[in-house]
Design a protein around this motif. Structure first.
Motif, mmCIF file in Angstrom:
data_model
loop_
_atom_site.group_PDB
_atom_site.id
_atom_site.type_symbol
_atom_site.label_atom_id
_atom_site.label_comp_id
_atom_site.label_asym_id
_atom_site.label_seq_id
_atom_site.Cartn_x
_atom_site.Cartn_y
_atom_site.Cartn_z
ATOM 1 N N ARG A 1 33.169 48.061 46.009
ATOM 2 C CA ARG A 1 32.519 48.984 45.061
ATOM 3 C C ARG A 1 33.532 49.564 44.085
ATOM 4 O O ARG A 1 33.262 49.688 42.880
ATOM 5 C CB ARG A 1 31.807 50.103 45.825
ATOM 6 C CG ARG A 1 30.484 49.692 46.443
ATOM 7 C CD ARG A 1 29.692 50.906 46.919
ATOM 8 N NE ARG A 1 30.280 51.485 48.121
ATOM 9 C CZ ARG A 1 29.927 51.148 49.353
ATOM 10 N NH1 ARG A 1 29.010 50.216 49.555
ATOM 11 N NH2 ARG A 1 30.478 51.725 50.395
ATOM 12 N N GLN A 2 34.691 49.937 44.593
ATOM 13 C CA GLN A 2 35.706 50.540 43.730
ATOM 14 C C GLN A 2 36.295 49.518 42.753
ATOM 15 O O GLN A 2 36.583 49.851 41.599
ATOM 16 C CB GLN A 2 36.820 51.155 44.584
ATOM 17 C CG GLN A 2 36.365 52.319 45.454
ATOM 18 C CD GLN A 2 35.873 53.508 44.644
ATOM 19 O OE1 GLN A 2 36.379 53.793 43.565
ATOM 20 N NE2 GLN A 2 34.882 54.210 45.176
ATOM 21 N N LEU A 3 36.487 48.282 43.205
ATOM 22 C CA LEU A 3 37.013 47.248 42.314
ATOM 23 C C LEU A 3 36.091 47.006 41.118
ATOM 24 O O LEU A 3 36.555 46.755 40.002
ATOM 25 C CB LEU A 3 37.213 45.936 43.080
ATOM 26 C CG LEU A 3 38.417 45.855 44.023
ATOM 27 C CD1 LEU A 3 38.391 44.546 44.806
ATOM 28 C CD2 LEU A 3 39.727 45.972 43.259
ATOM 29 N N GLU A 4 34.800 47.092 41.347
ATOM 30 C CA GLU A 4 33.830 46.869 40.261
ATOM 31 C C GLU A 4 33.974 47.919 39.158
ATOM 32 O O GLU A 4 33.581 47.672 38.012
ATOM 33 C CB GLU A 4 32.405 46.892 40.814
ATOM 34 C CG GLU A 4 32.057 45.729 41.720
ATOM 35 C CD GLU A 4 31.825 44.427 40.947
ATOM 36 O OE1 GLU A 4 32.044 44.398 39.715
ATOM 37 O OE2 GLU A 4 31.419 43.441 41.580
ATOM 38 N N GLN A 5 34.558 49.067 39.488
ATOM 39 C CA GLN A 5 34.681 50.146 38.506
ATOM 40 C C GLN A 5 36.008 50.127 37.745
ATOM 41 O O GLN A 5 36.240 50.949 36.865
ATOM 42 C CB GLN A 5 34.517 51.491 39.212
ATOM 43 C CG GLN A 5 33.161 51.661 39.906
ATOM 44 C CD GLN A 5 33.089 52.937 40.727
ATOM 45 O OE1 GLN A 5 33.634 53.976 40.331
ATOM 46 N NE2 GLN A 5 32.416 52.886 41.874
ATOM 47 N N ALA A 6 36.893 49.182 38.079
ATOM 48 C CA ALA A 6 38.218 49.138 37.442
ATOM 49 C C ALA A 6 38.091 48.868 35.944
ATOM 50 O O ALA A 6 37.311 48.012 35.514
ATOM 51 C CB ALA A 6 39.075 48.064 38.098
ATOM 52 N N GLU A 7 38.902 49.588 35.160
ATOM 53 C CA GLU A 7 38.880 49.433 33.705
ATOM 54 C C GLU A 7 40.242 49.106 33.114
ATOM 55 O O GLU A 7 40.329 48.479 32.057
ATOM 56 C CB GLU A 7 38.357 50.718 33.050
ATOM 57 C CG GLU A 7 36.921 51.052 33.423
ATOM 58 C CD GLU A 7 36.463 52.358 32.801
ATOM 59 O OE1 GLU A 7 37.319 53.085 32.224
ATOM 60 O OE2 GLU A 7 35.258 52.657 32.879
ATOM 61 N N ARG A 8 41.345 49.529 33.791
ATOM 62 C CA ARG A 8 42.676 49.341 33.204
ATOM 63 C C ARG A 8 43.564 48.418 34.035
ATOM 64 O O ARG A 8 44.118 47.475 33.503
ATOM 65 C CB ARG A 8 43.373 50.701 33.017
ATOM 66 C CG ARG A 8 42.663 51.605 32.017
ATOM 67 C CD ARG A 8 43.482 52.860 31.735
ATOM 68 N NE ARG A 8 43.641 53.700 32.909
ATOM 69 C CZ ARG A 8 42.737 54.597 33.316
ATOM 70 N NH1 ARG A 8 41.617 54.764 32.630
ATOM 71 N NH2 ARG A 8 42.946 55.338 34.386
ATOM 72 N N PHE A 9 43.730 48.719 35.324
ATOM 73 C CA PHE A 9 44.593 47.857 36.126
ATOM 74 C C PHE A 9 44.182 47.891 37.592
ATOM 75 O O PHE A 9 43.572 48.855 38.068
ATOM 76 C CB PHE A 9 46.073 48.241 35.974
ATOM 77 C CG PHE A 9 46.453 49.582 36.539
ATOM 78 C CD1 PHE A 9 46.806 49.735 37.877
ATOM 79 C CD2 PHE A 9 46.494 50.713 35.724
ATOM 80 C CE1 PHE A 9 47.169 50.972 38.393
ATOM 81 C CE2 PHE A 9 46.862 51.951 36.230
ATOM 82 C CZ PHE A 9 47.203 52.076 37.567
ATOM 83 N N ILE A 10 44.539 46.801 38.291
ATOM 84 C CA ILE A 10 44.325 46.662 39.733
ATOM 85 C C ILE A 10 45.600 46.083 40.320
ATOM 86 O O ILE A 10 46.043 45.006 39.926
ATOM 87 C CB ILE A 10 43.144 45.720 40.062
ATOM 88 C CG1 ILE A 10 41.837 46.220 39.440
ATOM 89 C CG2 ILE A 10 42.996 45.578 41.574
ATOM 90 C CD1 ILE A 10 40.685 45.231 39.556
ATOM 91 N N PHE A 11 46.203 46.813 41.260
ATOM 92 C CA PHE A 11 47.422 46.362 41.936
ATOM 93 C C PHE A 11 47.122 46.150 43.415
ATOM 94 O O PHE A 11 46.599 47.038 44.079
ATOM 95 C CB PHE A 11 48.542 47.398 41.813
ATOM 96 C CG PHE A 11 49.035 47.626 40.405
ATOM 97 C CD1 PHE A 11 48.843 46.684 39.405
ATOM 98 C CD2 PHE A 11 49.709 48.799 40.085
ATOM 99 C CE1 PHE A 11 49.302 46.894 38.113
ATOM 100 C CE2 PHE A 11 50.182 49.020 38.799
ATOM 101 C CZ PHE A 11 49.975 48.075 37.808
ATOM 102 N N LEU A 12 47.479 44.971 43.932
ATOM 103 C CA LEU A 12 47.311 44.679 45.349
ATOM 104 C C LEU A 12 48.640 44.214 45.932
ATOM 105 O O LEU A 12 49.290 43.326 45.374
ATOM 106 C CB LEU A 12 46.274 43.581 45.583
ATOM 107 C CG LEU A 12 44.837 43.841 45.157
ATOM 108 C CD1 LEU A 12 44.582 43.241 43.781
ATOM 109 C CD2 LEU A 12 43.851 43.234 46.157
ATOM 110 N N GLU A 13 49.030 44.799 47.051
ATOM 111 C CA GLU A 13 50.234 44.409 47.788
ATOM 112 C C GLU A 13 49.867 44.348 49.266
ATOM 113 O O GLU A 13 49.575 45.371 49.882
ATOM 114 C CB GLU A 13 51.356 45.422 47.547
ATOM 115 C CG GLU A 13 52.644 45.120 48.298
ATOM 116 C CD GLU A 13 53.702 46.197 48.102
ATOM 117 O OE1 GLU A 13 54.707 46.184 48.836
ATOM 118 O OE2 GLU A 13 53.532 47.061 47.213
#
Length: 524
Positions: free
Chosen positions: A178-190
């Motif tokens: 749900r939160q990923l669907e709201q991303a607008e600028r950046f997504i960081f995964l580690e």
């Protein structure tokens, strides 16, 4: 949910991962070359051994010198004992191995670069003086811990942070989507582990769509994934989707002490205002879509607000190891969107194995030493050094209810046998130990006195406390702390209690293997 479409995006054909793929791939060749390299080193040790003193006096002088050196080194006492045993049994090989592992060979550049990045960013996240003053007025104990975490890594104590606790990988995954669907600028995964399946497929589907729309999507995973889950060219496959990808410490044909340090963190940051951490990796066993070792029990937290930039900084520090022009200011300046009213205090923190600050262990020991009523712990492994074992026992001997939940079905035989060697001493001091009968506990949770908690990636073993890059969130007075304790009690209801009597009923091989393995526990 179980139809073909719900599995999300996949980049690998069937058979392109796993042990068979590892054998017949670039990774298989690298492992073969590594084995050959080790073989040559062993042969060299044996060859040089023939030139060293064989007379009793020479051997005694050599071993005495090594003993004196070890006893005066700053090393953990348990590790000293291990090395003394190895050197006494195999003087030449043991001494050579010791000097090799204690050298900076293979990770000098990494250590130098990380120190540069830490120095460069130490003041990037200023401490809100009002928040620290409020914590000092509220509770001096956590305030002292906050000062320690600020000194070691520049991590500030934050108010105005909403925290949601997830008692399972499934719950975290649903909210994460749900939160990923709201991303607008950046997504960081580690993440330590990424494996194709339903969990990663659904996440990847969103990441690819977001990258196509202009969101800056970056993925980093540990090089051990090349052993069994992902092929060496997986980063290029992600780049074709517009996703930037890096592998931390990929395995190469050359033997190096660098391989001892793994990126065990689990971090997801969205737009600088939302972050996830905890034990849950991106693979189907973590959401029980694939059964491994019975039911998989794990936990995680989601943060929203002022504490999120600390996780952004941790990610960028690791990502920037190979960057000539780091981009800290660009991403740390994003508004965190903090809740209007403060609700407790949150300190995200990381632990780096390349310095002398054992931050993960120190935080756990601080909770044990300050607890008044109880400390409840979930951990998959129990391979303790002397300090941590003493802290657990001393808390119980002070009358604190110290209760541990460990796996009922282990994922690895050797750590499970080692864990059992700690049971008698802990039980005699009043520590209570339970084992989760439905399966495997992968959660890393400390909760104390209905007031403080830690949820993160840090296990109670040498790997986590000494050799891995780790992270966690320390929580004080946060509304979700009672939820963590409620989950602990719900999990406890599904456990069997360990005792000296149950230890005597363990399989003979396990009872024999544990004490033998304990002699080399710090090397595992």
């Amino acid at each position: 949910m179980d139809n073909e479409q719900s599995k999300g995006l996949t980049l690998l054909e069937k058979g392109q991962k796993g042990v068979i793929h590892a054998i017949f791939s670039r990774m298989g060749l690298i492992l073969l070359l590594l084995a050959f390299h080790i073989f040559l080193l062993v042969c060299a040790f044996r060859w040089f051994e023939g030139f060293l003193p064989h007379i009793l006096g020479g051997t005694v002088i050599f071993m005495t010198a090594m003993v004196v050196y070890l006893l005066n080194s700053p090393m953990d006492p348990t590790a000293k004992i291990t090395w003394l045993i190895v050197i006494m049994l195999l003087p030449v090989f043991g001494a050579t191995l010791f000097w090799y592992t204690q050298s900076d060979l293979g990770h000098r550049a990494l250590k130098k670069r990380l120190n540069q990045l830490m120095d460069q960013t130490r003041d990037n996240l200023p401490q809100d003086g009002e928040v620290l003053e409020r914590l000092e007025r509220t509770d001096p104990g956590p305030a002292a811990l906050a000062r320690y975490l600020r000194r070691t890594g520049g991590y500030p104590v934050c108010g105005h942070t909403g925290v949601t606790y997830f008692p399972s990988g499934e719950a975290k995954w649903e909210e994460l989507l749900r939160q990923l669907e709201q991303a607008e600028r950046f997504i960081f995964l580690e993440y330590f582990i990424v494996d194709e399946g339903v969990m990663w497929g659904r996440v990847l589907e969103i990441l690819a769509r977001k990258a196509k729309s202009g969101v800056d999507v970056r993925v980093m995973y540990d090089g051990t994934c090349e052993f069994s889950t992902l092929p060496h060219d997986y980063p290029e496959r992600l780049r074709q989707l517009g996703i930037r990808c890096r592998i931390f410490s990929p395995v190469t044909p050359f033997l190096s002490t660098h391989y001892n340090y793994r990126d065990h963190r689990k971090i997801l940051v969205i737009d600088g205002h939302t972050a996830f951490t905890g034990g849950v990796n991106l693979a189907d066993e973590y959401i029980n879509r694939r059964e491994r070792f019975g039911h998989w029990k794990d936990t995680a937290v989601m943060l929203k607000g002022d504490a999120v930039p600390s996780f952004t900084l941790m990610f960028l520090q690791m990502w920037s190891i190979g960057e000539k022009q780091p981009e800290f200011d660009r991403f740390l300046s994003c508004p965190a969107g903090a809740p209007a009213e403060p609700a407790g205090f949150v300190i995200p923190y990381g632990d780096c194995p390349l310095d002398r600050d054992k931050v993960g262990e120190r935080v756990y020991m601080d909770l044990l030493n300050r607890a008044q009523r109880y400390v409840h712990i979930m951990t998959p492994y129990l391979i303790l050094d002397g300090e941590m074992e003493t802290a657990l026992k001393f808390a119980a001997e002070r009358g604190v209810d110290v209760t541990l939940i460990l796996p009922g079905i282990p994922d690895k035989a050797a750590p499970y046998a080692l864990a059992k060697t700690h049971y008698p001493s802990l039980l005699e001091s009043g520590v209570k130990i339970y084992e989760y009968t439905p399966g495997f506990v992968h959660a890393k949770v400390f909760v104390s006195d209905d007031h403080e908690a830690v949820v993160g990636t840090i296990n109670l073993d040498y790997r986590s406390l000494y050799h891995h890059f780790e992270c966690a969130a320390y929580l004080c007075g946060v509304p979700c702390v009672p939820d963590i304790e409620a989950d602990f009690q719900a999990t406890l209801a599904q456990c069997r209690r360990a005792s000296l009597q149950t230890l005597r009923q363990e399989p003979l091989l396990r009872r024999l293997a544990g004490p033998v393995l304990k002699a080399i526990a710090p090397l595992m």
